[in-house]
Scaffold this motif. Structure first.
Motif, PDB file in Angstrom:
ATOM      1  N   UNK A  19      -5.430  -5.654  13.142  1.00  0.00           N
ATOM      2  CA  UNK A  19      -6.581  -5.446  12.228  1.00  0.00           C
ATOM      3  C   UNK A  19      -6.194  -4.670  11.025  1.00  0.00           C
ATOM      4  N   UNK A  20      -5.148  -3.759  10.955  1.00  0.00           N
ATOM      5  CA  UNK A  20      -4.813  -2.943   9.672  1.00  0.00           C
ATOM      6  C   UNK A  20      -4.087  -3.895   8.836  1.00  0.00           C
ATOM      7  N   UNK A  21      -3.306  -4.651   9.155  1.00  0.00           N
ATOM      8  CA  UNK A  21      -2.406  -5.575   8.470  1.00  0.00           C
ATOM      9  C   UNK A  21      -3.123  -6.913   8.075  1.00  0.00           C
ATOM     10  N   UNK A  22      -4.211  -7.131   8.858  1.00  0.00           N
ATOM     11  CA  UNK A  22      -4.993  -8.095   8.244  1.00  0.00           C
ATOM     12  C   UNK A  22      -5.926  -7.846   7.179  1.00  0.00           C
ATOM     13  N   UNK A  23      -6.359  -6.552   7.063  1.00  0.00           N
ATOM     14  CA  UNK A  23      -7.180  -5.963   6.006  1.00  0.00           C
ATOM     15  C   UNK A  23      -6.322  -5.857   4.742  1.00  0.00           C
ATOM     16  N   UNK A  24      -5.347  -5.428   4.965  1.00  0.00           N
ATOM     17  CA  UNK A  24      -3.994  -5.434   3.810  1.00  0.00           C
ATOM     18  C   UNK A  24      -3.959  -6.689   3.232  1.00  0.00           C
ATOM     19  N   UNK A  29      -2.363  -6.996  -0.480  1.00  0.00           N
ATOM     20  CA  UNK A  29      -1.295  -5.889  -0.418  1.00  0.00           C
ATOM     21  C   UNK A  29      -0.157  -6.225   0.073  1.00  0.00           C
ATOM     22  N   UNK A  30       0.973  -5.656  -0.189  1.00  0.00           N
ATOM     23  CA  UNK A  30       2.275  -6.032   0.362  1.00  0.00           C
ATOM     24  C   UNK A  30       2.700  -4.797   1.077  1.00  0.00           C
ATOM     25  N   UNK A  31       3.209  -4.816   2.384  1.00  0.00           N
ATOM     26  CA  UNK A  31       3.732  -3.380   3.024  1.00  0.00           C
ATOM     27  C   UNK A  31       4.943  -3.464   2.664  1.00  0.00           C
ATOM     28  N   UNK A  32       5.331  -2.499   1.981  1.00  0.00           N
ATOM     29  CA  UNK A  32       6.768  -2.282   1.318  1.00  0.00           C
ATOM     30  C   UNK A  32       7.640  -1.433   2.527  1.00  0.00           C
ATOM     31  N   UNK A  33       7.208  -0.350   3.337  1.00  0.00           N
ATOM     32  CA  UNK A  33       7.739   0.326   4.307  1.00  0.00           C
ATOM     33  C   UNK A  33       6.468   0.881   5.082  1.00  0.00           C
ATOM     34  N   UNK A  34       7.155   1.101   6.311  1.00  0.00           N
ATOM     35  CA  UNK A  34       6.115   1.220   7.385  1.00  0.00           C
ATOM     36  C   UNK A  34       6.854   2.067   8.699  1.00  0.00           C
ATOM     37  N   UNK A  35       6.073   2.829   9.239  1.00  0.00           N
ATOM     38  CA  UNK A  35       6.591   3.621  10.490  1.00  0.00           C
ATOM     39  C   UNK A  35       5.210   3.682  11.510  1.00  0.00           C
ATOM     40  N   UNK A  36       5.342   3.188  12.429  1.00  0.00           N
ATOM     41  CA  UNK A  36       4.051   3.022  13.396  1.00  0.00           C
ATOM     42  C   UNK A  36       4.570   3.457  14.750  1.00  0.00           C
ATOM     43  N   UNK A  52      -1.705  -5.165  -6.852  1.00  0.00           N
ATOM     44  CA  UNK A  52      -1.917  -5.328  -8.161  1.00  0.00           C
ATOM     45  C   UNK A  52      -2.709  -4.026  -8.818  1.00  0.00           C
ATOM     46  N   UNK A  53      -2.437  -3.912 -10.141  1.00  0.00           N
ATOM     47  CA  UNK A  53      -3.127  -2.869 -10.870  1.00  0.00           C
ATOM     48  C   UNK A  53      -4.769  -2.481 -10.883  1.00  0.00           C
ATOM     49  N   UNK A  54      -5.118  -3.567 -10.291  1.00  0.00           N
ATOM     50  CA  UNK A  54      -6.809  -3.591 -10.500  1.00  0.00           C
ATOM     51  C   UNK A  54      -7.525  -3.118  -8.968  1.00  0.00           C
ATOM     52  N   UNK A  55      -6.310  -2.593  -7.965  1.00  0.00           N
ATOM     53  CA  UNK A  55      -6.932  -2.199  -6.773  1.00  0.00           C
ATOM     54  C   UNK A  55      -6.736  -0.607  -6.659  1.00  0.00           C
ATOM     55  N   UNK A  56      -7.697  -0.008  -6.375  1.00  0.00           N
ATOM     56  CA  UNK A  56      -7.568   1.441  -6.273  1.00  0.00           C
ATOM     57  C   UNK A  56      -7.561   2.019  -4.624  1.00  0.00           C
TER      58      UNK A  56
END
Length: 174
Positions: A19-24, A29-36, A52-56
């Motif tokens: 679910x988290x990765x689907x939202x991203x 968004x690209x997952x660059x690094x992760x620890x789970x 991208x710059x337009x997402x905060x």
């Protein structure tokens, strides 16, 4: 390009990562690094994502709100500074394994030696397997501190009554 650190944690159950990765993914968004990982029945997620710059932060938090509510997760998001990667370039990497009987003070004692040498802990995991306590550390230093670190950890292992093995990662330089 913006980078964000996202952290989520709550009771472990199937579907959190999906679910988290689907939202991203839906946000682009690209997952660059992760620890789970699961710790005593709680699941923790830490991610660095690029976007991208337009997402905060507000947009990311808003989109993760539903997942957080559905899985009863605590959610946090922090924007990283533009030059965050420069701080981690060209460092010596050490891998340290500590094993022995579990007792209070092992993490403190080993981390204190590293701190006194100016060596940063980039990853630390501990696990108790019956009576065996296991700690795995990845650490980094701007300078070559291997010989003095090895000497100090050899002294510490007799004080703590544990085995400590340290090696230099010859392959990886951040």
């Amino acid at each position: 390009m913006n980078f964000f650190l996202i952290s989520l944690f709550g009771k472990d159950r199937p579907g959190i990562v999906a679910e988290v990765s689907k939202v991203l993914y839906d946000l682009g968004l690209n997952i660059e690094d992760s620890s789970m990982t699961r710790l005593k029945g709680e699941f923790t997620v830490m991610l660095v994502v690029s976007c991208p710059e337009d997402i905060g932060e507000e947009k990311i938090m808003s989109m993760l709100k539903g997942v957080g509510e559905r899985f009863d997760l605590y959610v946090a998001c922090k924007k990283l500074p533009k030059d965050w990667e420069k701080e981690y370039e060209g460092k010596e990497i050490y891998r340290i394994v500590v094993s022995g009987a579990d007792k209070p003070g092992i993490v403190y004692s080993v981390s204190k030696v590293l701190s006194e040498k100016g060596i940063n802990i980039s990853d630390l995991r501990t696990e108790r397997r019956g009576e065996l306590y296991l700690m795995l550390i990845e650490a980094e230093s701007q300078e070559d501190r291997f010989d003095e670190l090895k000497q100090d950890l050899d002294q510490l292992k007799s004080i703590l009554g544990v085995d400590i093995h340290v090696e230099r990662d010859e392959e990886a330089v951040l």
